[in-house]
Design an enzyme around this catalytic site. Structure first.
Site, PDB file in Angstrom:
ATOM      1  N   TYR A  40       0.818  -1.216   0.000  1.00  0.00           N
ATOM      2  CA  TYR A  40       0.000   0.000   0.000  1.00  0.00           C
ATOM      3  C   TYR A  40       0.855   1.271   0.000  1.00  0.00           C
ATOM      4  O   TYR A  40       0.342   2.371  -0.166  1.00  0.00           O
ATOM      5  CB  TYR A  40      -0.955   0.030   1.213  1.00  0.00           C
ATOM      6  CG  TYR A  40      -1.878  -1.157   1.319  1.00  0.00           C
ATOM      7  CD1 TYR A  40      -2.115  -1.988   0.226  1.00  0.00           C
ATOM      8  CD2 TYR A  40      -2.513  -1.469   2.507  1.00  0.00           C
ATOM      9  CE1 TYR A  40      -2.941  -3.083   0.327  1.00  0.00           C
ATOM     10  CE2 TYR A  40      -3.354  -2.569   2.609  1.00  0.00           C
ATOM     11  CZ  TYR A  40      -3.554  -3.376   1.518  1.00  0.00           C
ATOM     12  OH  TYR A  40      -4.383  -4.474   1.622  1.00  0.00           O
ATOM     13  N   HIS A 102       0.432 -11.987   1.370  1.00  0.00           N
ATOM     14  CA  HIS A 102      -0.583 -11.138   0.714  1.00  0.00           C
ATOM     15  C   HIS A 102      -1.348 -11.876  -0.388  1.00  0.00           C
ATOM     16  O   HIS A 102      -2.550 -11.728  -0.527  1.00  0.00           O
ATOM     17  CB  HIS A 102       0.127  -9.899   0.143  1.00  0.00           C
ATOM     18  CG  HIS A 102      -0.769  -8.723  -0.065  1.00  0.00           C
ATOM     19  ND1 HIS A 102      -0.350  -7.426   0.084  1.00  0.00           N
ATOM     20  CD2 HIS A 102      -2.073  -8.635  -0.422  1.00  0.00           C
ATOM     21  CE1 HIS A 102      -1.349  -6.603  -0.157  1.00  0.00           C
ATOM     22  NE2 HIS A 102      -2.397  -7.309  -0.476  1.00  0.00           N
ATOM     23  N   GLN A 194      -7.545 -13.566   4.717  1.00  0.00           N
ATOM     24  CA  GLN A 194      -8.179 -12.297   4.346  1.00  0.00           C
ATOM     25  C   GLN A 194      -8.591 -12.355   2.884  1.00  0.00           C
ATOM     26  O   GLN A 194      -7.745 -12.505   2.006  1.00  0.00           O
ATOM     27  CB  GLN A 194      -7.207 -11.135   4.595  1.00  0.00           C
ATOM     28  CG  GLN A 194      -7.863  -9.793   4.350  1.00  0.00           C
ATOM     29  CD  GLN A 194      -6.934  -8.597   4.563  1.00  0.00           C
ATOM     30  OE1 GLN A 194      -6.706  -7.817   3.647  1.00  0.00           O
ATOM     31  NE2 GLN A 194      -6.403  -8.454   5.760  1.00  0.00           N
TER      32      GLN A 194
HETATM   33  N1  LIG Z   1      -5.670  -8.537   0.953  1.00  0.00           N
HETATM   34  C1  LIG Z   1      -5.835  -8.006  -0.229  1.00  0.00           C
HETATM   35  O1  LIG Z   1      -5.337  -8.473  -1.232  1.00  0.00           O
HETATM   36  C2  LIG Z   1      -6.663  -6.776  -0.365  1.00  0.00           C
HETATM   37  C3  LIG Z   1      -7.061  -6.332  -1.633  1.00  0.00           C
HETATM   38  C4  LIG Z   1      -7.866  -5.180  -1.728  1.00  0.00           C
HETATM   39  C5  LIG Z   1      -8.227  -4.540  -0.577  1.00  0.00           C
HETATM   40  N2  LIG Z   1      -7.783  -5.002   0.631  1.00  0.00           N
HETATM   41  C6  LIG Z   1      -8.095  -4.334   1.871  1.00  0.00           C
HETATM   42  O2  LIG Z   1      -9.449  -4.156   2.030  1.00  0.00           O
HETATM   43  C7  LIG Z   1      -9.708  -2.829   2.408  1.00  0.00           C
HETATM   44  C8  LIG Z   1     -11.002  -2.354   1.921  1.00  0.00           C
HETATM   45  O3  LIG Z   1     -11.022  -2.344   0.512  1.00  0.00           O
HETATM   46  P1  LIG Z   1     -11.561  -1.150  -0.308  1.00  0.00           P
HETATM   47  O4  LIG Z   1     -11.054   0.125   0.262  1.00  0.00           O
HETATM   48  O5  LIG Z   1     -11.387  -1.449  -1.724  1.00  0.00           O
HETATM   49  O6  LIG Z   1     -13.071  -1.311  -0.161  1.00  0.00           O
HETATM   50  P2  LIG Z   1     -14.199  -0.884   0.870  1.00  0.00           P
HETATM   51  O7  LIG Z   1     -13.728  -0.779   2.257  1.00  0.00           O
HETATM   52  O8  LIG Z   1     -15.271  -1.826   0.517  1.00  0.00           O
HETATM   53  O9  LIG Z   1     -14.630   0.544   0.318  1.00  0.00           O
HETATM   54  C9  LIG Z   1     -13.873   1.699   0.490  1.00  0.00           C
HETATM   55  C10 LIG Z   1     -14.636   2.819  -0.209  1.00  0.00           C
HETATM   56  O10 LIG Z   1     -15.884   3.039   0.464  1.00  0.00           O
HETATM   57  C11 LIG Z   1     -15.976   4.391   0.885  1.00  0.00           C
HETATM   58  N3  LIG Z   1     -16.616   4.394   2.210  1.00  0.00           N
HETATM   59  C12 LIG Z   1     -16.087   3.986   3.381  1.00  0.00           C
HETATM   60  N4  LIG Z   1     -16.980   4.133   4.379  1.00  0.00           N
HETATM   61  C13 LIG Z   1     -18.094   4.645   3.830  1.00  0.00           C
HETATM   62  C14 LIG Z   1     -19.346   5.018   4.355  1.00  0.00           C
HETATM   63  N5  LIG Z   1     -19.622   4.894   5.656  1.00  0.00           N
HETATM   64  N6  LIG Z   1     -20.272   5.513   3.499  1.00  0.00           N
HETATM   65  C15 LIG Z   1     -20.007   5.652   2.191  1.00  0.00           C
HETATM   66  N7  LIG Z   1     -18.828   5.307   1.623  1.00  0.00           N
HETATM   67  C16 LIG Z   1     -17.874   4.808   2.440  1.00  0.00           C
HETATM   68  C17 LIG Z   1     -14.565   4.902   0.941  1.00  0.00           C
HETATM   69  O11 LIG Z   1     -14.539   6.274   0.685  1.00  0.00           O
HETATM   70  P3  LIG Z   1     -14.018   7.298   1.833  1.00  0.00           P
HETATM   71  O12 LIG Z   1     -12.555   7.089   1.963  1.00  0.00           O
HETATM   72  O13 LIG Z   1     -14.383   8.644   1.316  1.00  0.00           O
HETATM   73  O14 LIG Z   1     -14.775   6.966   3.084  1.00  0.00           O
HETATM   74  C18 LIG Z   1     -13.892   4.112  -0.190  1.00  0.00           C
HETATM   75  O15 LIG Z   1     -14.108   4.738  -1.433  1.00  0.00           O
HETATM   76  C19 LIG Z   1      -8.569  -2.060   1.834  1.00  0.00           C
HETATM   77  O16 LIG Z   1      -8.353  -0.943   2.623  1.00  0.00           O
HETATM   78  C20 LIG Z   1      -7.438  -3.037   1.827  1.00  0.00           C
HETATM   79  O17 LIG Z   1      -6.600  -2.944   2.937  1.00  0.00           O
HETATM   80  C21 LIG Z   1      -7.042  -6.113   0.755  1.00  0.00           C
END
Ligand SMILES: NC(=O)c1ccc[n+]([C@@H]2O[C@H](COP(=O)([O-])OP(=O)(O)OC[C@H]3O[C@@H](n4cnc5c(N)ncnc54)[C@H](OP(=O)(O)O)[C@@H]3O)[C@@H](O)[C@H]2O)c1
Length: 320
Positions: A40, A102, A194
């Site tokens: 990240y 990862h 995860q």
């Molecule tokens: N292990 C892996 O390979 C892998 C891969 C991808 C992702 N991940 C992890 O999973 C986490 C989450 O993934 P993600 O960020 O893609 O998806 P997410 O958590 O499903 O969605 C994040 C999005 O939702 C918005 N959001 C958050 N809270 C909200 C609310 N209460 N109301 C409306 N919109 C809201 C955020 O915008 P704002 O910032 O404006 O709130 C952002 O655009 C990542 O941070 C990452 O660490 C892991």
């Protein structure tokens, strides 16, 4: 779920300029679980937020649960400790509560092994992003010659040396996880897998397999992410349930995972969202709500990794 706090703040896509503030807001809002990764490219700034709050006396290190991840270019046994130390150094921490592989695929390492084995030098040369995806002339990732069972042995050594408290995996499918769990001489089991998980990809079978083997599941992309053309938050079923409970759609999506005993790590850099996303312990979805949400499943994977589809360990070859 053991000791992993049920809701964590994820730091993916949180730009370095914003993530320090997001972490501070999150600690004040009650978050104790932070999901980071070398990939990240913001561990330094996440660590700054954590240290600020510890120094201020708002929280103690031992109250926090901090996770990071081993990137695919460091799967070689001899590189695992260097990679872990690199994350610790960026975060300015002595230990991690959780370190995950990862992805199951190993990529060609970026530097000669002698550089990588020299922690200080490899940290200086690491320049996140530049060497993370070694590509061939057709822009396909160049695989490494590692097997994640060997990588796991080096992960286990990290627990023994005290650099990390727990180890786990990410993006492992059923077959890969089973292979790991059946590894002869396994010293430590993965505490969590995860995986991408939300109502459009409920992962029912994989979750039930993990839970049957006492491996917790952590849901990433629980809100459907910020993917073009997919707006889980606007889904009419989610909207209706949210209205009925006087909660936001995001809170319904997070609560849905908690009631399945799935740890959940929504990502946000917006203070009001960060606060809202942890206010999910004062209501309960009915079985009818849960069934309605589960019925939205369309096996829709948002987190594919197209350039690695050539890799033998690409985890989505086998859909469970
Ligand atoms: N292990 C892996 O390979 C892998 C891969 C991808 C992702 N991940 C992890 O999973 C986490 C989450 O993934 P993600 O960020 O893609 O998806 P997410 O958590 O499903 O969605 C994040 C999005 O939702 C918005 N959001 C958050 N809270 C909200 C609310 N209460 N109301 C409306 N919109 C809201 C955020 O915008 P704002 O910032 O404006 O709130 C952002 O655009 C990542 O941070 C990452 O660490 C892991």
């Amino acid at each position: 779920m053991g000791d992993i706090p049920a809701v964590g703040l994820s730091c993916w896509k949180a730009s370095p300029g914003k993530v320090t503030e997001a972490v501070k807001v999150a600690v004040d809002a009650g978050y104790r679980h932070f999901n980071c990764a070398y990939f990240y490219h913001n561990e330094k700034e996440v660590g700054a937020g954590i240290r600020y709050k510890i120094k201020e006396g708002a929280v103690r290190r031992e109250d926090l649960f901090i996770a990071s991840k081993l990137w695919c270019t460091c799967h070689k046994k001899s590189l695992v400790k260097t990679a872990c130390r690199r994350s610790l150094k960026a975060l300015k921490l002595n230990y991690l509560d959780l370190y995950l592989i990862h992805w199951p695929m190993g990529f060609k390492p970026p530097h000669p092994e002698w550089i990588m084995s020299c922690s200080e030098l490899s940290f200086c040369l690491s320049r996140p992003g530049v060497h993370d995806l070694p590509l061939d002339e057709s822009d396909m990732v160049i695989p490494g010659d590692t097997d994640f069972l060997d990588t796991w042995e080096a992960m286990e050594d990290l627990v023994i040396t005290g650099l990390v408290k727990n180890i786990g995996v990410s993006n492992f499918n059923h077959e890969q996880l089973e292979r790991l769990l059946n590894k002869p001489g396994l010293r430590f089991k993965p505490v969590t897998n995860q995986i991408e998980c939300h109502p459009y990809l409920t992962q029912k079978n994989l979750i039930s397999f993990c839970q049957s083997r006492d491996v917790s599941v952590t849901a990433y992309r629980p809100l459907g992410g910020s993917c073009e053309g997919v707006d889980l938050i606007d889904d009419p079923v989610i909207q209706r349930i949210a209205k009925e409970h006087s909660k936001s759609p995001a809170q319904i999506l997070i609560r849905f995972q908690i009631q399945r005993n799935v740890i959940v790590i929504p990502g946000s850099i917006t203070p009001s969202h960060i606060k809202e996303n942890i206010q999910v312990f004062d209501f309960e979805l009915t079985q009818h709500d849960m069934d309605n949400i589960l019925s939205l499943d369309r096996n829709l994977r948002l987190a594919t990794f197209p350039i690695t589809k050539n890799h033998k360990d690409y985890p989505f070859h086998i859909e469970y």
